[in-house]
Design a protein around this motif. Sequence first.
Motif, mmCIF file in Angstrom:
data_model
loop_
_atom_site.group_PDB
_atom_site.id
_atom_site.type_symbol
_atom_site.label_atom_id
_atom_site.label_comp_id
_atom_site.label_asym_id
_atom_site.label_seq_id
_atom_site.Cartn_x
_atom_site.Cartn_y
_atom_site.Cartn_z
ATOM 1 N N ALA A 141 -20.741 50.025 -39.243
ATOM 2 C CA ALA A 141 -21.171 48.690 -38.799
ATOM 3 C C ALA A 141 -20.191 47.634 -39.302
ATOM 4 O O ALA A 141 -19.722 46.779 -38.535
ATOM 5 C CB ALA A 141 -22.586 48.396 -39.299
ATOM 6 N N GLU A 174 -16.687 46.138 -50.436
ATOM 7 C CA GLU A 174 -17.206 47.512 -50.442
ATOM 8 C C GLU A 174 -17.329 48.022 -51.871
ATOM 9 O O GLU A 174 -16.340 48.059 -52.600
ATOM 10 C CB GLU A 174 -16.262 48.404 -49.605
ATOM 11 N N ALA A 234 -21.431 55.986 -44.868
ATOM 12 C CA ALA A 234 -21.993 57.333 -44.742
ATOM 13 C C ALA A 234 -21.346 58.086 -43.584
ATOM 14 O O ALA A 234 -21.509 59.294 -43.461
ATOM 15 C CB ALA A 234 -23.505 57.229 -44.534
ATOM 16 N N ASP A 286 -20.975 64.485 -40.296
ATOM 17 C CA ASP A 286 -20.726 65.447 -39.237
ATOM 18 C C ASP A 286 -19.816 64.836 -38.173
ATOM 19 O O ASP A 286 -19.068 65.534 -37.504
ATOM 20 C CB ASP A 286 -22.076 65.848 -38.631
ATOM 21 N N LYS A 338 -20.824 63.370 -35.415
ATOM 22 C CA LYS A 338 -21.337 63.433 -34.041
ATOM 23 C C LYS A 338 -21.364 62.007 -33.530
ATOM 24 O O LYS A 338 -21.764 61.101 -34.252
ATOM 25 C CB LYS A 338 -22.795 63.929 -34.032
ATOM 26 N N LEU A 398 -21.602 43.430 -54.122
ATOM 27 C CA LEU A 398 -22.478 42.251 -54.055
ATOM 28 C C LEU A 398 -23.574 42.412 -55.097
ATOM 29 O O LEU A 398 -24.286 43.426 -55.083
ATOM 30 C CB LEU A 398 -23.108 42.170 -52.655
ATOM 31 N N GLY A 429 -26.162 66.844 -43.674
ATOM 32 C CA GLY A 429 -25.289 67.875 -43.095
ATOM 33 C C GLY A 429 -23.997 67.288 -42.590
ATOM 34 O O GLY A 429 -23.950 66.122 -42.188
ATOM 35 N N GLU A 478 -27.474 50.126 -39.936
ATOM 36 C CA GLU A 478 -28.602 51.007 -40.225
ATOM 37 C C GLU A 478 -29.498 50.471 -41.337
ATOM 38 O O GLU A 478 -30.718 50.604 -41.280
ATOM 39 C CB GLU A 478 -28.078 52.397 -40.607
ATOM 40 N N ILE A 485 -23.627 56.792 -36.423
ATOM 41 C CA ILE A 485 -22.308 56.166 -36.472
ATOM 42 C C ILE A 485 -22.084 55.230 -35.280
ATOM 43 O O ILE A 485 -21.689 54.073 -35.432
ATOM 44 C CB ILE A 485 -21.212 57.260 -36.489
HETATM 45 P P1 FAD Z 1 -23.352 52.852 -44.036
HETATM 46 O O1 FAD Z 1 -22.488 53.829 -43.354
HETATM 47 O O2 FAD Z 1 -24.415 53.361 -44.933
HETATM 48 O O3 FAD Z 1 -22.385 51.871 -44.833
HETATM 49 C C1 FAD Z 1 -22.859 50.914 -45.737
HETATM 50 C C2 FAD Z 1 -21.745 50.595 -46.722
HETATM 51 O O4 FAD Z 1 -22.169 49.475 -47.508
HETATM 52 C C3 FAD Z 1 -21.431 51.725 -47.696
HETATM 53 O O5 FAD Z 1 -20.078 52.050 -47.646
HETATM 54 C C4 FAD Z 1 -21.843 51.155 -49.050
HETATM 55 O O6 FAD Z 1 -21.002 51.587 -50.098
HETATM 56 C C5 FAD Z 1 -21.705 49.666 -48.837
HETATM 57 N N1 FAD Z 1 -22.545 48.882 -49.751
HETATM 58 C C6 FAD Z 1 -23.857 49.079 -50.035
HETATM 59 N N2 FAD Z 1 -24.284 48.154 -50.924
HETATM 60 C C7 FAD Z 1 -23.235 47.363 -51.210
HETATM 61 C C8 FAD Z 1 -23.048 46.263 -52.085
HETATM 62 N N3 FAD Z 1 -24.059 45.778 -52.846
HETATM 63 N N4 FAD Z 1 -21.816 45.699 -52.171
HETATM 64 C C9 FAD Z 1 -20.770 46.191 -51.435
HETATM 65 N N5 FAD Z 1 -20.892 47.252 -50.604
HETATM 66 C C10 FAD Z 1 -22.116 47.818 -50.479
HETATM 67 N N6 FAD Z 1 -24.503 59.769 -37.983
HETATM 68 C C11 FAD Z 1 -24.067 60.158 -36.772
HETATM 69 O O7 FAD Z 1 -24.142 59.389 -35.811
HETATM 70 N N7 FAD Z 1 -23.529 61.402 -36.591
HETATM 71 C C12 FAD Z 1 -23.401 62.284 -37.611
HETATM 72 O O8 FAD Z 1 -22.915 63.376 -37.393
HETATM 73 C C13 FAD Z 1 -23.838 61.904 -38.896
HETATM 74 N N8 FAD Z 1 -23.743 62.751 -39.943
HETATM 75 C C14 FAD Z 1 -24.048 62.304 -41.195
HETATM 76 C C15 FAD Z 1 -23.807 63.133 -42.283
HETATM 77 C C16 FAD Z 1 -24.026 62.689 -43.585
HETATM 78 C C17 FAD Z 1 -23.691 63.597 -44.747
HETATM 79 C C18 FAD Z 1 -24.552 61.388 -43.788
HETATM 80 C C19 FAD Z 1 -24.821 60.892 -45.193
HETATM 81 C C20 FAD Z 1 -24.826 60.557 -42.708
HETATM 82 C C21 FAD Z 1 -24.569 61.005 -41.406
HETATM 83 N N9 FAD Z 1 -24.803 60.195 -40.284
HETATM 84 C C22 FAD Z 1 -24.388 60.606 -39.043
HETATM 85 C C23 FAD Z 1 -25.416 58.860 -40.403
HETATM 86 C C24 FAD Z 1 -24.346 57.766 -40.311
HETATM 87 O O9 FAD Z 1 -23.333 58.059 -41.213
HETATM 88 C C25 FAD Z 1 -24.967 56.418 -40.573
HETATM 89 O O10 FAD Z 1 -25.975 56.203 -39.596
HETATM 90 C C26 FAD Z 1 -23.967 55.284 -40.468
HETATM 91 O O11 FAD Z 1 -22.899 55.494 -41.359
HETATM 92 C C27 FAD Z 1 -24.622 53.934 -40.753
HETATM 93 O O12 FAD Z 1 -23.634 52.952 -40.714
HETATM 94 P P2 FAD Z 1 -23.751 51.562 -41.475
HETATM 95 O O13 FAD Z 1 -22.417 50.929 -41.379
HETATM 96 O O14 FAD Z 1 -24.920 50.815 -40.950
HETATM 97 O O15 FAD Z 1 -24.092 51.906 -42.998
#
Ligand code: FAD
Length: 524
Positions: free
Chosen positions: A94, A113, A147, A152, A154, A218, A343, A496, A504
Amino acid sequence: MGSTILEIKLSPADLHNEEALRRAVLRQGSLAPADVGEIHVERRSVDARGRPVFRLRVSILPPGEERSPETPYSSLFKDVSDAPEVVIIGCGPAGMFAALELIELGLRPIIIERGKDVQARRRSLRAIQQFGEVDPNSNYCFGEGGAGTYSDGKLYTRSLKRGNYLKALHLLAEHGAQPDILIDAHPHIGSNKLPKVVANMRQSILDYGGDIRFGHRLIELERTKEDIQALIITNEAGEDYRLTASAYIFATGHSARDVYHLLHRHDIRMEAKPFALGVRIEHPQALIDKIQYRQEQREENLPASSYKLVTQVKDRGVFSFCMCPGGLVVPASTAPGEIVVNGMSLSRRDSPYANSGTVVAVELEDLKPFAKHGVFAGLEFQRSVEQTMFQASDGSQRAPAARLTDFANGRVSSSLPETSYIPGLISSPMHELLPSSIYSRLQQGVKDFSRKMKGYFTEEANVIGTESRTSSPIRIPRNRETFQHPDLNNLYPCGEGAGYAGGILSAAMDGQNVAQAVFKCVVR
Ligand code: FAD
């Protein structure tokens, strides 16, 4: 003359054979060789209803015609070194896609980050895998790419209408993902390729004048009645500083529990939301292939097969989630004292295991025993199960587990099948460790699944706890059109962790949408 679109079938053995593709086009399209020039595969999927075949949608150009090259999305990026600044908290999909969109729109992103860059993050993952040491700022969820990096990979989503998913896919391909993701019905990158893609996206952000600060977290904010005035950030050396900008995008993911508490302390509205919780089930991949493809051994070029299962037990959905064919189960805890599994897979999906989250929908009315925690009821429920699993283990990240047959019969297994989970498994009374509302539904659910997929219910499968971070148990509200938080004009909940994405691609699209909303407000 334009191109002709045709749907054709191709046997797996012919997948990479251009001559066979041409023959299939001529035969199945009843076309004359003189009418067929370049052939482009636009879409590809496996059809395993009968003998497995690839179904392709191809476009056929008349001889002598060439397809004009597409303009890359990255050619729209602008130098934003001197542009108004927008702070993004979180460098997950995101945050990163929001940053690229801001660069295209002419605003300067500053990403904060808490975790490390993809390279340094590998050491933290090794420490979890091999020594059971969980760094609360650098793990499978936290760090560059969020994350999504060691995941994975996907890339399909059910929420295609929520944004420009093709743009997100193209940007991933332009930053080094395999071009196949643009045609596959179920695109997949793999965790061996994702770190490079993420590092290339970082380079684009820096090249165009954006800023990314790893190891910066943060910790506090200053607000008035209507706005955020400043954020307080701490760096790895423990030095705090104040950061101000035109707008603040919070894309901190569903595991940043400290951020939810920070918002709560400042009376910033949040809502409890339904989520899901359960276990991860790991089968031998060869067994899943045998069931799905009805072949003793998977034919060459066929991908490791997957499944999707869903049933209803006592008014709650029980379903498979985030299936990783040819994948690995990984420890996804974000704090010491808890066990969380998830996974992932490599791009070739060639591990001998197939794993899948198998979870039960948790509705708000199920959280009554945790009601005293208010908006944090779901989060505390998650935490309690994760900690129970940890206490049942040996102080490391070895995960409690049972054979699938023993799990369904409420027994402790005398031995466990081989697993991909590197920290190892510990045979445990899973039927006692899981809350009864979850266990009883999973117990019935896996039996229902075995009726839908003959061979699924086997003592060769491991049931591993806990699959608890399927989605956020909390939503941070925002206006549907402006994406602003109802209490604070310049706060933009995103991705998320805010409750607007589940994966993702949907997180990436949400980042793009939020960046557009910020742009409309900042340049107004
Ligand atoms: P996130 O990816 O959770 O990123 C949030 C970021 O904010 C992190 O890097 C964190 O360090 C940072 N952060 C948090 N708090 C603070 C703070 N106070 N100060 C500074 N930084 C901060 N989704 C799929 O679609 N396909 C897949 O195959 C898949 N496989 C997955 C496998 C695993 C092992 C995991 C853990 C997740 C998987 N997912 C998958 C889910 C997917 O990764 C998440 O839905 C997606 O990354 C969410 O994106 P986001 O940017 O909203 O949040």
